[in-house]
Design a protein around this motif. Sequence first.
Motif, PDB file in Angstrom:
ATOM      1  N   UNK A  89      32.061  71.167  -6.267  1.00  0.00           N
ATOM      2  CA  UNK A  89      32.293  70.826  -4.874  1.00  0.00           C
ATOM      3  C   UNK A  89      33.448  71.647  -4.327  1.00  0.00           C
ATOM      4  N   UNK A  90      33.326  72.079  -3.069  1.00  0.00           N
ATOM      5  CA  UNK A  90      34.461  72.695  -2.383  1.00  0.00           C
ATOM      6  C   UNK A  90      34.350  72.386  -0.897  1.00  0.00           C
ATOM      7  N   UNK A  91      35.351  72.823  -0.141  1.00  0.00           N
ATOM      8  CA  UNK A  91      35.301  72.602   1.301  1.00  0.00           C
ATOM      9  C   UNK A  91      36.649  72.288   1.884  1.00  0.00           C
ATOM     10  N   UNK A  92      36.627  71.648   3.038  1.00  0.00           N
ATOM     11  CA  UNK A  92      37.830  71.282   3.770  1.00  0.00           C
ATOM     12  C   UNK A  92      37.700  69.847   4.252  1.00  0.00           C
ATOM     13  N   UNK A  93      38.716  69.039   3.977  1.00  0.00           N
ATOM     14  CA  UNK A  93      38.732  67.655   4.436  1.00  0.00           C
ATOM     15  C   UNK A  93      39.979  67.450   5.285  1.00  0.00           C
TER      16      UNK A  93
END
Length: 270
Positions: A89-93
């Motif tokens: 999982x990766x990304x921006x929160x």
Amino acid sequence: MKKIVFFSSLFLMIAFGGCNPDPKKENNGKIKLAFQPVKDKAVKISYSFSVNSKSSNSLTNFYMTLIGKGETAADGAVILELKNESIKMDGTIEGNKVNGAAGATDTLTGDARLVSMPVFTLYGKSYRSSYDPGLNKKWEVQTDGDKIVDSTENKMQLLVRYADHEVGVGDSWEKNLVIKAGNKMNCIAKYTLNEVKGDSAIISVEGKLYGKGESFGNEFTIDGTLKGTFTVDVATGWPLSTNIDQHFTLKLGDRNIPMQYSIESLVVSN
């Protein structure tokens, strides 16, 4: 004399060749698509889905790798055996970058942990599922060898559905779906056969998304659209590649939250 024999043989080849036309032409260019995996032929599936919540400046991407095999029974029923080999999982929160992998040292905390855990807990687990030739899933269970462990379904979904009859380029058919990645949604999907290229068929889909439910005591409704394409193997019905985009509004109380989901998958046979 040799020339006479040669031309006679050539004439016979042409004559007999003309008696065995291309089956697609014989059927007015129509084909019957059906899910019928080759027994014990190993497959590897790269599956990913993204959730984009613009209102909270959050984008999370999940990447799953599955390995397994399928088998088609005499009555056309299909059994798939798949195992989640890896999940990342990766990304921006809320503006903060996050990334992690199931089974690795867990460094995710707070919202990132809450978002990832429902998916990461599926790491290393095996699933047995049953499909009909139209790629409608009949049931799915979590397994441990020959034992059924749980009735929980996997996150990976095959979203293409085949017509109950032969179709030609330009023909369309409709199916009702339930999409379970992220928020559970219903979909009225219209599929169209766009092209048959060699052993592959290109299918597009457009659909209307809708749904309602309850989350933490608050009722919500969903309204939106789905659009995408599939490349499928004509011989086995495996969806070799999938690209789907979903745009919808999540109405929660007096809030309208715009959302975007994306699903991609790639199936490779070994």
